[in-house]
Design an enzyme around this catalytic site. Sequence first.
Site, PDB file in Angstrom:
ATOM      1  N   HIS A 187       0.817  -1.208   0.000  1.00  0.00           N
ATOM      2  CA  HIS A 187       0.000   0.000   0.000  1.00  0.00           C
ATOM      3  C   HIS A 187       0.850   1.257   0.000  1.00  0.00           C
ATOM      4  O   HIS A 187       0.449   2.288  -0.529  1.00  0.00           O
ATOM      5  CB  HIS A 187      -0.943  -0.009   1.202  1.00  0.00           C
ATOM      6  CG  HIS A 187      -2.219  -0.708   0.875  1.00  0.00           C
ATOM      7  ND1 HIS A 187      -2.839  -1.558   1.741  1.00  0.00           N
ATOM      8  CD2 HIS A 187      -2.974  -0.668  -0.229  1.00  0.00           C
ATOM      9  CE1 HIS A 187      -3.938  -2.025   1.171  1.00  0.00           C
ATOM     10  NE2 HIS A 187      -4.044  -1.495  -0.026  1.00  0.00           N
ATOM     11  N   GLU A 428      -6.231 -12.073 -26.492  1.00  0.00           N
ATOM     12  CA  GLU A 428      -5.015 -12.214 -25.690  1.00  0.00           C
ATOM     13  C   GLU A 428      -4.383 -13.589 -25.847  1.00  0.00           C
ATOM     14  O   GLU A 428      -3.493 -13.955 -25.090  1.00  0.00           O
ATOM     15  CB  GLU A 428      -5.290 -11.898 -24.218  1.00  0.00           C
ATOM     16  CG  GLU A 428      -6.426 -12.650 -23.588  1.00  0.00           C
ATOM     17  CD  GLU A 428      -6.722 -12.200 -22.147  1.00  0.00           C
ATOM     18  OE1 GLU A 428      -5.865 -11.570 -21.522  1.00  0.00           O
ATOM     19  OE2 GLU A 428      -7.830 -12.504 -21.680  1.00  0.00           O
ATOM     20  N   ASP A 452      -0.972 -10.916 -21.899  1.00  0.00           N
ATOM     21  CA  ASP A 452      -1.096 -12.360 -22.124  1.00  0.00           C
ATOM     22  C   ASP A 452      -0.769 -12.728 -23.569  1.00  0.00           C
ATOM     23  O   ASP A 452      -0.216 -13.802 -23.820  1.00  0.00           O
ATOM     24  CB  ASP A 452      -2.507 -12.835 -21.755  1.00  0.00           C
ATOM     25  CG  ASP A 452      -2.620 -13.103 -20.264  1.00  0.00           C
ATOM     26  OD1 ASP A 452      -1.671 -13.687 -19.702  1.00  0.00           O
ATOM     27  OD2 ASP A 452      -3.627 -12.696 -19.652  1.00  0.00           O
ATOM     28  N   CYS A 499      -5.632  -2.938 -24.420  1.00  0.00           N
ATOM     29  CA  CYS A 499      -5.715  -2.647 -22.980  1.00  0.00           C
ATOM     30  C   CYS A 499      -4.564  -3.247 -22.198  1.00  0.00           C
ATOM     31  O   CYS A 499      -4.485  -3.092 -20.986  1.00  0.00           O
ATOM     32  CB  CYS A 499      -7.054  -3.101 -22.402  1.00  0.00           C
ATOM     33  SG  CYS A 499      -7.279  -4.873 -22.447  1.00  0.00           S
TER      34      CYS A 499
HETATM   35  C1  PEP Z   1      -3.631  -8.569 -20.750  1.00  0.00           C
HETATM   36  O1  PEP Z   1      -3.489  -9.798 -20.669  1.00  0.00           O
HETATM   37  O2  PEP Z   1      -2.962  -7.856 -21.515  1.00  0.00           O
HETATM   38  C2  PEP Z   1      -4.631  -7.880 -19.906  1.00  0.00           C
HETATM   39  C3  PEP Z   1      -4.934  -6.621 -20.103  1.00  0.00           C
HETATM   40  O3  PEP Z   1      -5.217  -8.569 -18.908  1.00  0.00           O
HETATM   41  P1  PEP Z   1      -4.487  -8.987 -17.540  1.00  0.00           P
HETATM   42  O4  PEP Z   1      -3.187  -8.211 -17.462  1.00  0.00           O
HETATM   43  O5  PEP Z   1      -5.427  -8.641 -16.458  1.00  0.00           O
HETATM   44  O6  PEP Z   1      -4.269 -10.447 -17.719  1.00  0.00           O
HETATM   45 MG    MG Z   2      -4.937 -11.066 -19.660  1.00  0.00          MG
END
Ligand code: PEP
Ligand code: MG
Length: 570
Positions: A187, A428, A452, A499
């Site tokens: 934290h 992903e 991923d 993302c």
């Molecule tokens: C990703 O895999 O790029 C993603 C955005 O999801 P996470 O990092 O939560 O697996």
């Molecule tokens: Mg992911």
Amino acid sequence: MQTFKGTKIVNGIAIGKIKIYKAPVYEINEELVSDIAAELERFEAARVKVQEDQNALYEKEMKEGHKDTAGIFEAHAIMLDDEDLLDSCKEIMSEGHTAEFAVRDGFEAAAEMFRNMDDEYFQARSADVIDLKNSMLDVLFGADTANLQGTEPAILVAEDLAPSETVKLDKSLLLGLVTRQGSSNSHTAILARSMNWPTIIQCHDITDDCDGKFAILDSYNSCIYVEPAQYLIDELTAKQHEDREKEAKLQQLKGKPSETKDGYKVRLYANIGGPKDINAVIENDAEGVGLFRSEFVYLDSKTDPTEDEQFAAYKKVLEGLAPRLVIIRTCDIGADKTIDYMKLDKEENPALGFRAVRICLNRREFFKRQLRALLRASTFGNLGIMFPMIISKWEVQECKEILEECKKELQAEGKAVAEKIEIGIMIETPAAALCADELAEEVDFFSLGTNDLTQYTCAIDRQSANLERFSDTHHPAVLRLIRETIEAGHRHNTWVGICGELGADPELTEEFLKWGVDELSVNPKSILPLRDRVRNADLSKYKKTESLEPKADAAAEAEKPKGLFGRLFS
Ligand code: PEP
Ligand code: MG
């Protein structure tokens, strides 16, 4: 000059004297006492006082608009009602030990339990229990901890700082932060990020005799120079000025369009973990939320969250951010994110195992609880729903069927559901990227999960610290899959965002825009730097040689051979 290395948490330069922050060390009476009732009473009085203090810190942080920090103290106050923790302390006192002894051993045992958990998030919670232990001991010993920071502006060096110590600091005297211990998930690290203090942790070798010495904390290079050479003072003072000017300029980008010099618009959205991040989205002027990792609602709960509990969390975010689009990803549990109450089997290869949508499709009632909560929340804002870890078309179809079933059930119960909810999937896995044409027929949008996607394309475990040398975040195979996915999406009128962490990489921004990406969803702090990057890009130079508008070229593209290899070699 001495140089001490650490691990960077927040980039920046801090210049000034070092103040070694030393929490008091208490001698605990190990002898048995006869008046057990008196010790129980002292313990209870200290508990009530610390709980009041935590509630007061909560109120203070809320007033100052620091909702994330406030949440920490709210959780602390709740921890002080934890029956298991209190019972174990009472048991120690019933054996004739003092209240101080019981606090030390009882709270230490609880911290140890957190430390031994597999999940990094829960491991980091041991620091919260230690924080409460120290506050209890301060009260029991009647210590005065008001002036540990000193009275001059300084770079603070501490063993580790507990959240309650951190918020009590006078921010106007804090130039930067160095801790010998700590983890990037703690934290204190979260607080440092939200306050934007230059910070390094795990700076094990820095010694107490640095107290009062002049130093420069250069967290860009993960180090602190004590009594630095003149050339470093000149160089890093200039860098600090440059940073301040940049920061001031970035603030001026609030409200400005995320548009390149030649008029290409991209949407800059934020990645969040729950209602506590609403402020960060607004403060950093994100245009929406491209990834709400809903699994944090599950991770933050001791038991499987009910439909109503989930509904409350989703509603809060949708309402708080309306009319922005908020894309909520359905539960992505498994792999590194494990939860005891889910009772998942231990697997040889959890990243390749029973996770995310695979769990949801096999545990229909569990999945339906989340989908019903999402649908009920949908009327409070602008909701998008996204399914993670998709590899096949049938999975998307089944998710949509279950969603439809939930919608019908709710309507039959007389509960309102928004008319328009965009549906998307994470791309992903290489399988999803290679089948993007087929998958695009099923959804409104794709969001490339490059974390991923890189792990599965390059066979590089994203959790392993040993693979640093082999890991290439710009690997051509990953970049090719990203480009092909964007193009495939556009052939079917499916918009495409990114993302994963790569979305915030300024070295790739121009490439992504050139390929026609529609949205980049990044951590809130990266929004304004990314907007700056976008506004300085000029794609007109590429237009002479290649098309930048795959959507407009959809008909011509459709004529090309289908499938990745057909397109790559055509
Ligand atoms: C990703 O895999 O790029 C993603 C955005 O999801 P996470 O990092 O939560 O697996
Ligand atoms: Mg992911």
